[in-house]
Design a protein around this motif. Structure first.
Motif, PDB file in Angstrom:
ATOM      1  N   LEU A 126       0.833  -1.198   0.000  1.00 36.79           N
ATOM      2  CA  LEU A 126       0.000   0.000   0.000  1.00 36.79           C
ATOM      3  C   LEU A 126       0.875   1.258   0.000  1.00 36.79           C
ATOM      4  O   LEU A 126       0.599   2.215  -0.732  1.00 36.79           O
ATOM      5  N   ARG A 127       1.938   1.257   0.808  1.00 32.63           N
ATOM      6  CA  ARG A 127       2.850   2.405   0.864  1.00 32.63           C
ATOM      7  C   ARG A 127       3.445   2.679  -0.509  1.00 32.63           C
ATOM      8  O   ARG A 127       3.535   3.822  -0.947  1.00 32.63           O
ATOM      9  N   ALA A 128       3.844   1.606  -1.218  1.00 33.68           N
ATOM     10  CA  ALA A 128       4.419   1.776  -2.553  1.00 33.68           C
ATOM     11  C   ALA A 128       3.388   2.375  -3.510  1.00 33.68           C
ATOM     12  O   ALA A 128       3.721   3.242  -4.320  1.00 33.68           O
ATOM     13  N   ARG A 129       2.147   1.917  -3.410  1.00 38.54           N
ATOM     14  CA  ARG A 129       1.101   2.462  -4.279  1.00 38.54           C
ATOM     15  C   ARG A 129       0.825   3.927  -3.952  1.00 38.54           C
ATOM     16  O   ARG A 129       0.643   4.741  -4.847  1.00 38.54           O
ATOM     17  N   VAL A 130       0.782   4.247  -2.663  1.00 44.12           N
ATOM     18  CA  VAL A 130       0.542   5.632  -2.265  1.00 44.12           C
ATOM     19  C   VAL A 130       1.708   6.509  -2.699  1.00 44.12           C
ATOM     20  O   VAL A 130       1.509   7.621  -3.189  1.00 44.12           O
ATOM     21  N   GLU A 131       2.938   6.013  -2.560  1.00 46.25           N
ATOM     22  CA  GLU A 131       4.113   6.788  -2.963  1.00 46.25           C
ATOM     23  C   GLU A 131       4.143   7.038  -4.460  1.00 46.25           C
ATOM     24  O   GLU A 131       4.768   7.993  -4.912  1.00 46.25           O
ATOM     25  N   SER A 132       3.464   6.200  -5.242  1.00 44.27           N
ATOM     26  CA  SER A 132       3.428   6.406  -6.687  1.00 44.27           C
ATOM     27  C   SER A 132       2.483   7.543  -7.076  1.00 44.27           C
ATOM     28  O   SER A 132       2.518   8.015  -8.211  1.00 44.27           O
ATOM     29  N   LEU A 133       1.648   7.988  -6.145  1.00 41.97           N
ATOM     30  CA  LEU A 133       0.733   9.094  -6.411  1.00 41.97           C
ATOM     31  C   LEU A 133       1.484  10.423  -6.396  1.00 41.97           C
ATOM     32  O   LEU A 133       2.578  10.524  -5.848  1.00 41.97           O
ATOM     33  N   THR A 134       0.867  11.438  -6.937  1.00 39.10           N
ATOM     34  CA  THR A 134       1.464  12.779  -6.887  1.00 39.10           C
ATOM     35  C   THR A 134       1.428  13.294  -5.454  1.00 39.10           C
ATOM     36  O   THR A 134       0.646  12.804  -4.626  1.00 39.10           O
ATOM     37  N   HIS A 135       2.258  14.295  -5.183  1.00 39.91           N
ATOM     38  CA  HIS A 135       2.294  14.901  -3.847  1.00 39.91           C
ATOM     39  C   HIS A 135       0.911  15.432  -3.448  1.00 39.91           C
ATOM     40  O   HIS A 135       0.473  15.253  -2.313  1.00 39.91           O
ATOM     41  N   ASP A 136       0.219  16.079  -4.386  1.00 41.34           N
ATOM     42  CA  ASP A 136      -1.107  16.636  -4.099  1.00 41.34           C
ATOM     43  C   ASP A 136      -2.099  15.552  -3.685  1.00 41.34           C
ATOM     44  O   ASP A 136      -2.885  15.737  -2.753  1.00 41.34           O
ATOM     45  N   HIS A 137      -2.052  14.413  -4.363  1.00 41.94           N
ATOM     46  CA  HIS A 137      -2.958  13.317  -4.022  1.00 41.94           C
ATOM     47  C   HIS A 137      -2.599  12.702  -2.666  1.00 41.94           C
ATOM     48  O   HIS A 137      -3.481  12.406  -1.860  1.00 41.94           O
ATOM     49  N   ARG A 138      -1.300  12.519  -2.415  1.00 44.68           N
ATOM     50  CA  ARG A 138      -0.879  11.963  -1.117  1.00 44.68           C
ATOM     51  C   ARG A 138      -1.276  12.890   0.022  1.00 44.68           C
ATOM     52  O   ARG A 138      -1.697  12.442   1.089  1.00 44.68           O
ATOM     53  N   GLU A 139      -1.143  14.177  -0.206  1.00 42.08           N
ATOM     54  CA  GLU A 139      -1.440  15.147   0.846  1.00 42.08           C
ATOM     55  C   GLU A 139      -2.924  15.124   1.230  1.00 42.08           C
ATOM     56  O   GLU A 139      -3.267  15.110   2.409  1.00 42.08           O
ATOM     57  N   VAL A 140      -3.819  15.104   0.240  1.00 39.19           N
ATOM     58  CA  VAL A 140      -5.244  15.071   0.580  1.00 39.19           C
ATOM     59  C   VAL A 140      -5.625  13.747   1.222  1.00 39.19           C
ATOM     60  O   VAL A 140      -6.465  13.715   2.130  1.00 39.19           O
ATOM     61  N   LEU A 141      -5.016  12.637   0.787  1.00 38.85           N
ATOM     62  CA  LEU A 141      -5.296  11.346   1.419  1.00 38.85           C
ATOM     63  C   LEU A 141      -4.855  11.346   2.881  1.00 38.85           C
ATOM     64  O   LEU A 141      -5.573  10.852   3.756  1.00 38.85           O
ATOM     65  N   TYR A 170     -11.113  11.785  -4.968  1.00 40.77           N
ATOM     66  CA  TYR A 170     -11.691  10.807  -5.881  1.00 40.77           C
ATOM     67  C   TYR A 170     -10.620  10.231  -6.801  1.00 40.77           C
ATOM     68  O   TYR A 170     -10.512   9.019  -6.972  1.00 40.77           O
ATOM     69  N   GLU A 171      -9.829  11.111  -7.392  1.00 42.96           N
ATOM     70  CA  GLU A 171      -8.791  10.677  -8.327  1.00 42.96           C
ATOM     71  C   GLU A 171      -7.734   9.817  -7.632  1.00 42.96           C
ATOM     72  O   GLU A 171      -7.286   8.804  -8.176  1.00 42.96           O
ATOM     73  N   ALA A 172      -7.339  10.200  -6.415  1.00 44.63           N
ATOM     74  CA  ALA A 172      -6.341   9.423  -5.674  1.00 44.63           C
ATOM     75  C   ALA A 172      -6.871   8.020  -5.367  1.00 44.63           C
ATOM     76  O   ALA A 172      -6.152   7.026  -5.546  1.00 44.63           O
ATOM     77  N   MET A 173      -8.110   7.940  -4.906  1.00 49.68           N
ATOM     78  CA  MET A 173      -8.690   6.628  -4.596  1.00 49.68           C
ATOM     79  C   MET A 173      -8.845   5.791  -5.868  1.00 49.68           C
ATOM     80  O   MET A 173      -8.600   4.590  -5.857  1.00 49.68           O
ATOM     81  N   LYS A 174      -9.218   6.430  -6.957  1.00 52.38           N
ATOM     82  CA  LYS A 174      -9.357   5.721  -8.230  1.00 52.38           C
ATOM     83  C   LYS A 174      -8.024   5.138  -8.670  1.00 52.38           C
ATOM     84  O   LYS A 174      -7.926   3.983  -9.079  1.00 52.38           O
ATOM     85  N   ARG A 175      -6.955   5.939  -8.540  1.00 52.78           N
ATOM     86  CA  ARG A 175      -5.630   5.465  -8.926  1.00 52.78           C
ATOM     87  C   ARG A 175      -5.145   4.338  -8.025  1.00 52.78           C
ATOM     88  O   ARG A 175      -4.497   3.398  -8.488  1.00 52.78           O
ATOM     89  N   LEU A 176      -5.464   4.424  -6.732  1.00 53.60           N
ATOM     90  CA  LEU A 176      -5.072   3.343  -5.817  1.00 53.60           C
ATOM     91  C   LEU A 176      -5.806   2.052  -6.159  1.00 53.60           C
ATOM     92  O   LEU A 176      -5.228   0.966  -6.137  1.00 53.60           O
ATOM     93  N   ASN A 178      -6.956   1.166  -9.060  1.00 55.80           N
ATOM     94  CA  ASN A 178      -6.480   0.660 -10.348  1.00 55.80           C
ATOM     95  C   ASN A 178      -5.065   0.085 -10.272  1.00 55.80           C
ATOM     96  O   ASN A 178      -4.675  -0.681 -11.151  1.00 55.80           O
ATOM     97  N   ALA A 179      -4.323   0.478  -9.258  1.00 51.89           N
ATOM     98  CA  ALA A 179      -2.915   0.057  -9.167  1.00 51.89           C
ATOM     99  C   ALA A 179      -2.785  -1.413  -8.866  1.00 51.89           C
ATOM    100  O   ALA A 179      -3.455  -2.069  -8.208  1.00 51.89           O
TER     101      ALA A 179
END
Length: 179
Positions: A126-141, A170-176, A178-179
């Motif tokens: 999960l950490r690896a998937r979250v780290e693959s997100l942009t900073h903006d997405h990680r910050e809101v999560l 929404y976009e961050a959760m969608k990307r997680l 799909n990962a």
């Protein structure tokens, strides 16, 4: 997810009133209620326990020294903490210090070795998937699920419209997913 109860909201508004009136003990109450969350939040940015403790102290000193206290004290404190941590990170980069370490995870010590191992593997994935997100997405999560702030509070902390926060979540959760 816990949402603030009416009694918590009432206690917070009473605290704001007491802070505005400079009532005895109000600053101690603010520190007792928000310091642990601010330390945890700062640790997420700084990755160092001592730096997070120092940051929380600085944030609370800034908050208590402010000329006015807003009604929404919680997002205000997180915004001060975020700005303080980002300044710390910028200053470290300017001085040429090493990049910040990753945030460690802590396995529950009340479970068996196999359970902890499986949990650590799941957390690493999960950490690896979250780290693959942009900073903006990680910050809101982190603000939403790590700090349990509402979308409106996140919008206030990040100085963004609530619709942008909603779409980033929404976009961050969608990307997680799909990962």
């Amino acid at each position: 997810m816990n949402t603030p109860s009416d009694s918590q909201e009432s206690r917070r508004s009473t605290l704001v009133d007491r802070l505005r009136a400079h009532a005895p003990g109000a600053s101690d109450e603010l520190i007792a209620e928000y310091r642990p969350a601010i330390v945890r939040f700062a640790y997420g940015y700084l990755g160092d326990s001592a730096a997070a403790e120092d940051a929380a102290q600085d944030v609370l000193v800034k908050a208590l020294g402010a000329t006015s206290t807003p009604d929404a004290i919680r997002p205000w404190l997180y915004r001060i903490a975020r700005n303080h941590c980002l300044n710390q990170i910028r200053n470290q980069r300017v001085r040429g210090e090493e990049s910040l370490p990753e945030r460690p995870t802590f396995a529950d010590s009340r479970t068996g070795h196999l359970t902890r191992l499986v949990r650590m593997e799941n957390e690493a994935e999960l950490r690896a998937r979250v780290e693959s997100l942009t900073h903006d997405h990680r910050e809101v999560l982190d603000l939403r699920y790590g700090e349990d702030l509402s979308r409106e509070e996140i919008a206030e902390v990040l100085d963004l419209p609530p619709s942008v926060v909603k779409s980033r979540l929404y976009e961050a959760m969608k990307r997680l997913r799909n990962a």
